[in-house]
Design an enzyme around this catalytic site. Sequence first.
Site, PDB file in Angstrom:
ATOM      1  N   CYS A   1     -14.720  14.363   6.994  1.00  0.00           N
ATOM      2  CA  CYS A   1     -14.418  14.540   5.567  1.00  0.00           C
ATOM      3  C   CYS A   1     -14.652  15.994   5.155  1.00  0.00           C
ATOM      4  O   CYS A   1     -15.731  16.545   5.370  1.00  0.00           O
ATOM      5  CB  CYS A   1     -15.309  13.604   4.768  1.00  0.00           C
ATOM      6  SG  CYS A   1     -15.298  13.909   3.005  1.00  0.00           S
TER       7      CYS A   1
ATOM      8  N   GLY B   1       9.035 -11.505  -3.715  1.00  0.00           N
ATOM      9  CA  GLY B   1       9.103 -10.885  -2.395  1.00  0.00           C
ATOM     10  C   GLY B   1       7.838 -10.936  -1.575  1.00  0.00           C
ATOM     11  O   GLY B   1       7.412  -9.923  -1.023  1.00  0.00           O
TER      12      GLY B   1
ATOM     13  N   HIS C   1      -4.584  -4.437  -2.006  1.00  0.00           N
ATOM     14  CA  HIS C   1      -5.003  -3.999  -0.674  1.00  0.00           C
ATOM     15  C   HIS C   1      -5.112  -2.480  -0.564  1.00  0.00           C
ATOM     16  O   HIS C   1      -5.091  -1.929   0.530  1.00  0.00           O
ATOM     17  CB  HIS C   1      -4.041  -4.548   0.398  1.00  0.00           C
ATOM     18  CG  HIS C   1      -4.010  -6.041   0.427  1.00  0.00           C
ATOM     19  ND1 HIS C   1      -2.935  -6.767   0.865  1.00  0.00           N
ATOM     20  CD2 HIS C   1      -4.939  -6.953   0.051  1.00  0.00           C
ATOM     21  CE1 HIS C   1      -3.192  -8.065   0.752  1.00  0.00           C
ATOM     22  NE2 HIS C   1      -4.401  -8.197   0.256  1.00  0.00           N
TER      23      HIS C   1
ATOM     24  N   VAL D   1       0.836  -1.207   0.000  1.00  0.00           N
ATOM     25  CA  VAL D   1       0.000   0.000   0.000  1.00  0.00           C
ATOM     26  C   VAL D   1       0.871   1.258   0.000  1.00  0.00           C
ATOM     27  O   VAL D   1       0.384   2.358   0.225  1.00  0.00           O
ATOM     28  CB  VAL D   1      -0.957   0.016   1.228  1.00  0.00           C
ATOM     29  CG1 VAL D   1      -1.943  -1.142   1.158  1.00  0.00           C
ATOM     30  CG2 VAL D   1      -0.188  -0.040   2.552  1.00  0.00           C
ATOM     31  N   ASP D   2       2.176   1.085  -0.269  1.00  0.00           N
ATOM     32  CA  ASP D   2       3.130   2.186  -0.076  1.00  0.00           C
ATOM     33  C   ASP D   2       3.360   3.046  -1.315  1.00  0.00           C
ATOM     34  O   ASP D   2       4.164   3.979  -1.280  1.00  0.00           O
ATOM     35  CB  ASP D   2       4.466   1.624   0.436  1.00  0.00           C
ATOM     36  CG  ASP D   2       5.026   0.532  -0.491  1.00  0.00           C
ATOM     37  OD1 ASP D   2       4.807   0.595  -1.723  1.00  0.00           O
ATOM     38  OD2 ASP D   2       5.686  -0.387   0.036  1.00  0.00           O
TER      39      ASP D   2
HETATM   40 ZN   LIG Z   1     -17.404  12.988   2.447  1.00  0.00          ZN
END
Ligand SMILES: [Zn+2]
Length: 364
Positions: A226, A272, A158, A134-135
């Site tokens: 948000c 890996g 992911h 996820v990087d």
């Molecule tokens: Zn929102």
Amino acid sequence: MVRISIPTLPAAPLVAPSGLSILPLPQAASHLAKFLENGKGKTVMLTGAGVSVDSGIRAYRGEKGTYSNPNYKPILYHELVENSDRGDMFRRRYWARSFLGYPPVRDAQPNPTHIYIAALQHLGLAPKLITQNVDNLHRKAFSLLSPKYKQSSILELHGTLAKVHCLKHRHEQPRDTYQEDIANLNPVWNEESKEAERTGRRPRTNPDGDVELHGVDYRSFTVPPCRLCEEEKEDASMVKPNVVFFGETIAPAVRDESLNLITSSSSLLILGTSLATYSAFRLVKLAIEHKKPVLMITTGPTRADPFVGKGLEKMDRIAGEVLGKYLDEAVKTSTGQEVEDVKKYLHTGIVKRPPEVEGPRAEG
Ligand SMILES: [Zn+2]
């Protein structure tokens, strides 16, 4: 009723190491060359945490398949989204830790293995990549190397830490803007973060961009809602990173795309990863069921070891060494613009390992 399981690996390999693992490096590289040649440009790659360790991002699991940090318990999906005071505390804890843990992931640079993998994509040898990481480092490497870089060349199984979304309206925004919102609401925590940047004494970051803090009262931390909900005058919703948490299912569209990539491929190259997560392991199973040749280059035991000799070849080696040797040879004897692009960047990867990693490399 959701059953939560955090995958672990068997303590010892279930099969004897294959002969491929003891080949000298040049022969190992030739074996990879033959594998890619037979794939005729339709080989799909599957990667995991092992390729990012050299960029300072720690693998979850060490050599023997155990957690490399035994005290680390990742937060579970249902805890993060729980609508209660308890859930509220989980969110404060998650975002406080993640606020401090994200900058090192954001600033991490592709290492040589990311560059080699991007080179295989750019050269058209294995244009499609599925990653459990996820990087964002595969994207950084590929966009550096390739003017033709396409978002769709990389499927993040992911998710990615580079984006967040709100749960109610699925408003998506860059993680960097949410990081700013956190900083503005939490000046004391922001000072802490700046201090860590200045001194380089950053707390230990886990692979999902979370840090461990001890003796901290998370009630002093405010989780911003948000900002897009606010702009559109809708009910403010909680925000979640675009990553799949333990206990969370993968979005059906992503799952289907991953399965399609396997069925439409000619072969599968695994690099890996110990394949501890089912979403990745299932792709290997599918490739084997469809009689696609599978080559796995990774160190230590993996969940796919029972398939060795049954459609899967395993090289128990550091993937980057074999890829690097192969590409060094391949660019010598090849021509074309893509080859020139690759030559320019082949040795630009940056190695910056996490300070605690010693001895043989851990793979995720
Ligand atoms: Zn929102």
